[in-house]
Structure formats: C-alpha cells, structure tokens
Enzyme design. Structure first.
Site, short mmCIF file in Angstrom:
data_model
loop_
_atom_site.label_atom_id
_atom_site.label_comp_id
_atom_site.label_asym_id
_atom_site.label_seq_id
_atom_site.Cartn_x
_atom_site.Cartn_y
_atom_site.Cartn_z
N GLY A 17 -1.61 10.41 -20.15
CA GLY A 17 -1.28 9.10 -20.71
C GLY A 17 0.19 8.89 -21.01
CG ASN A 19 2.85 6.06 -16.25
OD1 ASN A 19 3.88 5.46 -15.98
ND2 ASN A 19 2.46 7.16 -15.63
CB ILE A 97 -12.06 4.53 -5.74
CG1 ILE A 97 -11.32 5.81 -5.37
CG2 ILE A 97 -11.84 3.37 -4.78
CD1 ILE A 97 -10.63 5.85 -4.08
CG LEU A 98 -10.79 0.06 -10.06
CD1 LEU A 98 -9.90 -1.07 -10.56
CD2 LEU A 98 -11.68 0.57 -11.18
CG ASN A 112 -2.78 2.49 -9.33
OD1 ASN A 112 -2.93 3.16 -10.37
ND2 ASN A 112 -2.70 3.06 -8.13
CG HIS A 114 0.59 5.88 -5.11
ND1 HIS A 114 -0.55 6.64 -5.18
CD2 HIS A 114 1.30 6.34 -4.06
CE1 HIS A 114 -0.53 7.53 -4.19
NE2 HIS A 114 0.58 7.37 -3.50
CD GLU A 179 4.55 7.83 -12.13
OE1 GLU A 179 3.88 7.95 -13.16
OE2 GLU A 179 4.28 8.46 -11.09
C1 GRF Z 1 1.07 9.23 -12.72
O1 GRF Z 1 1.88 10.17 -12.10
C2 GRF Z 1 0.72 8.12 -11.78
O2 GRF Z 1 1.63 7.97 -10.75
C3 GRF Z 1 -0.61 8.51 -11.22
O3 GRF Z 1 -1.24 9.22 -12.25
C4 GRF Z 1 -0.28 9.82 -13.09
C5 GRF Z 1 -0.67 9.53 -14.50
O4 GRF Z 1 0.11 10.21 -15.44
N1 GRF Z 1 -1.34 7.33 -10.81
P1 GRF Z 1 -0.01 9.91 -16.98
O5 GRF Z 1 -1.47 10.13 -17.38
O6 GRF Z 1 0.40 8.48 -17.22
O7 GRF Z 1 0.91 10.88 -17.64
#
Ligand code: GRF
Length: 206
Positions: A17, A19, A97-98, A112, A114, A179
């Site tokens: 988590g 992000n 996957i949704l 999302n 990626h 990110e």
């Molecule tokens: C991220 O690296 C993102 O690119 C991928 O999943 C990871 C999630 O990381 N979709 P976090 O749980 O937000 O640390």
C-alpha cells in the site's frame, strides 16, 4: 467532478500500500479535491489495511473464497462501491483482474498503475520483463481500466532509466518512486475534471 465537492475515491489494494500512502499524503497536504471513502482489500493480511486504519479510513476486507466466480465477486464489489457513493476507483496493487461487471459499472472511472511504459511489458513481473528484454528505459503508467490486461487509455507516464547494475529490486524501487509522484497527480487531474477521453487518447485540458 468540478462542482467543488470532494470526489469520493475507493482505493483497492492487496499488499503493502505504498501507493495508497502516497495518495493519502497528497490529499492531506491539500493538493487533491478528493476524499477516500474506503479502502478495500482482497487479502485480510494486506499491510495497506493498517495504513487505512491509521488514517481513520474505513477499511473493508473482501476476500474471494465465498464466491463461485470472478463476476460474482465483482458484483458484490460494485454494490459496496455504490453504497459508499464512490466516483473513482483507484487500483493500487490490487492483484485481481476485473471482469466486465466492474468495468461497465465504472466507465473511465477506474484507474490502475503499472510498473512499465505500456504497452511494453504488461502483466506480471514488468520490471523483470524490462531487464530481460534489455531496454535502456522503462517506467510506470497510469491508465484507465478497460476489459483487457493493462490495455486501457493512458493518463500519465514517467520514464525511469535502467542502470548497468540494476536488479529487479533496485529497478522496482526507482520505478515506485515515480509511481508515488504520478499516481496522486493523475488523481488530482481527474478530480479537477482535466481529463477528456477521446478514443484511445486522453486529452489534458490546461
Ligand atoms: C506497484 O508497484 C504497482 O505498480 C503495481 O503494484 C505495486 C503496488 O505497490 N500495480 P504498493 O502496494 O502500492 O506498495
């Protein structure tokens, strides 16, 4: 989305988590006109749930065991989101996957992130794919979710160079740094009504 009321977000997680944390921090610093209505995890042990609790955000565990298939799981997910008035669904390391059930319920309202420059290296282990291929640059992509895997219209991207001594872990850490910058920024722009989808292209108004 531009009437001044904070946009109601749901952040869907499965793991650490970081992000989610970046979005929480950016909202707290006043940069995004949004509120996180709930965090939903498909894993009861996701550390992201602890982050939500720490910030008094409703945290919901929605595991898949009780459902016969992915569409049934998604139908309950849609109900949860609608019950909470969610306007934007933010996938932040959500490892499912949704199905069309979710995608059609929230058209151009599911994002999302990626860890590659799509359309290169979709799917799992994007950093390893980049290293194995030998690219000099990779990065991350924020995109809307459509019916495919990492195929939806692209909102923002950031470029990260691949270094001579990179391992998957080192590269992943540098990509994550980007990110945490572009995901909150994409959410900010969405909440300010700045994105306009035109076929595959997402136009950004000044
Ligand atoms: C991220 O690296 C993102 O690119 C991928 O999943 C990871 C999630 O990381 N979709 P976090 O749980 O937000 O640390």
């Amino acid at each position: 989305m531009t009437d001044g009321n904070p946009v109601r977000l749901a952040v869907l997680v499965s793991g650490n988590g970081t992000n989610l944390q970046a979005v929480i921090d950016r909202i707290a610093s006043g940069g995004i006109n949004a509120t996180i209505a709930c965090v939903i995890s498909n894993r009861h042990d996701a550390f992201a749930l602890k982050r939500a609790e720490k910030h008094n955000i409703p945290a919901i565990i929605h595991e898949s065991g009780a459902y016969a298939n992915r569409r049934e799981y998604d139908a309950v997910l849609v109900d949860m989101l609608r019950d909470r008035g969610v306007e934007l669904v933010v996938l932040a390391g959500f490892m499912r996957i949704l199905t069309d059930v979710m995608v059609t319920a929230f058209p151009h309202a599911i994002m999302n992130i990626h860890p590659a420059l799509l359309p290169a290296f979709p799917g799992l282990h994007a950093q390893k794919q980049a290293l194995d291929y030998g690219v000099r640059f990779t990065g991350c992509t924020v995109h809307f979710v459509d019916g495919g895997t990492d195929t939806g219209p692209i909102l923002l991207q950031a470029v990260v160079p691949v270094l001579e001594d990179d391992t998957e872990e080192k590269l992943a850490a540098r990509i994550q740094h980007e990110e945490h910058r572009i995901y909150p920024e994409a959410i900010r722009l969405f909440c300010a009504g700045k994105f306009c989808v035109d076929g595959r292209r997402v136009r950004l108004s000044p």
